[in-house]
Design a protein around this motif. Sequence first.
Motif, mmCIF file in Angstrom:
data_model
loop_
_atom_site.group_PDB
_atom_site.id
_atom_site.type_symbol
_atom_site.label_atom_id
_atom_site.label_comp_id
_atom_site.label_asym_id
_atom_site.label_seq_id
_atom_site.Cartn_x
_atom_site.Cartn_y
_atom_site.Cartn_z
ATOM 1 N N UNK A 113 -68.994 24.981 -21.087
ATOM 2 C CA UNK A 113 -70.179 24.407 -21.737
ATOM 3 C C UNK A 113 -71.327 25.386 -21.534
ATOM 4 N N UNK A 114 -71.829 25.932 -22.629
ATOM 5 C CA UNK A 114 -72.992 26.817 -22.569
ATOM 6 C C UNK A 114 -74.201 26.025 -23.056
ATOM 7 N N UNK A 115 -75.150 25.796 -22.152
ATOM 8 C CA UNK A 115 -76.374 25.070 -22.489
ATOM 9 C C UNK A 115 -77.439 26.069 -22.917
ATOM 10 N N UNK A 206 -72.830 27.474 -17.914
ATOM 11 C CA UNK A 206 -73.864 28.500 -18.034
ATOM 12 C C UNK A 206 -75.063 27.869 -18.732
ATOM 13 N N UNK A 207 -76.258 28.277 -18.361
ATOM 14 C CA UNK A 207 -77.455 27.899 -19.103
ATOM 15 C C UNK A 207 -78.199 29.159 -19.510
ATOM 16 N N UNK A 208 -78.442 29.284 -20.801
ATOM 17 C CA UNK A 208 -79.283 30.360 -21.319
ATOM 18 C C UNK A 208 -80.673 29.787 -21.496
ATOM 19 N N UNK A 209 -81.578 30.205 -20.633
ATOM 20 C CA UNK A 209 -82.904 29.609 -20.552
ATOM 21 C C UNK A 209 -83.927 30.543 -21.186
ATOM 22 N N UNK A 210 -84.607 30.047 -22.201
ATOM 23 C CA UNK A 210 -85.635 30.843 -22.848
ATOM 24 C C UNK A 210 -86.926 30.826 -22.053
ATOM 25 N N UNK A 216 -83.082 34.007 -19.566
ATOM 26 C CA UNK A 216 -82.578 34.011 -18.181
ATOM 27 C C UNK A 216 -81.235 33.297 -18.168
ATOM 28 N N UNK A 217 -80.235 33.883 -17.550
ATOM 29 C CA UNK A 217 -78.908 33.293 -17.497
ATOM 30 C C UNK A 217 -78.677 32.643 -16.144
ATOM 31 N N UNK A 218 -78.386 31.337 -16.145
ATOM 32 C CA UNK A 218 -78.060 30.581 -14.939
ATOM 33 C C UNK A 218 -76.589 30.241 -14.994
#
Length: 220
Positions: A113-115, A206-210, A216-218
């Motif tokens: 799951x990529x958020x 993974x979370x791709x945070x804008x 930023x990749x978490x």
Amino acid sequence: MTQDELKALVGQAALQYVVPGAVVGVGTGSTVNCFIDALAMMKDRIAGAVSSSVKSTERLQAHGITVLDANQVDSLPVYIDGADEIDHRGYMIKGGGAALTREKIVADLAASFVCIADASKLVDTLGAFPLPVEVIPMAAAQVARRFHSAFGGQARVREGVVTDNGNLILDVRGLKISDPLALETEVNQWPGVVTVGVFARHKASVCLLGTPDGVKTLRF
């Protein structure tokens, strides 16, 4: 950067997680719309998409992307979707777009799951965003009372909203969800609850945070 610009940024960044030649799971919401628009640029390199809502299906098809029914696939390499809140462990609240049941179904098919979200969605503890719960209509009042007695939450039916499944959404305020997995497990047992919008069993990999400094990749 504006919030819309951040959404476009993470939507574009999510393309790196799309597996060429495979079917991709696609969520729902304004951030996902940016991802769908970006996905259109590589539509000839994927086998299609499984969508979590009618709105996303329509947007995908408008771009010429083949949309498959969830029953047509055994598994997906990745599901890409947004969140209303995500904590530092990858647990999420979802359902602001009333698509939580179908989102959880597609997430269950996916290996990861990529958020994709802007930085405002990252929180220390879930619950400031009202928790969406899809309920069968005849159980709405009963489930609302139970949230109050069990957790002190105040639940109200979201006015004018019927899900793609023909059900109602309760929005529950006043919660501080320190143990998302326990709350999800408990509420899932209540008669009349179709899906609770805590994504703990199906949390983000993974979370791709804008952020104003870029994506930023978490990893969780």
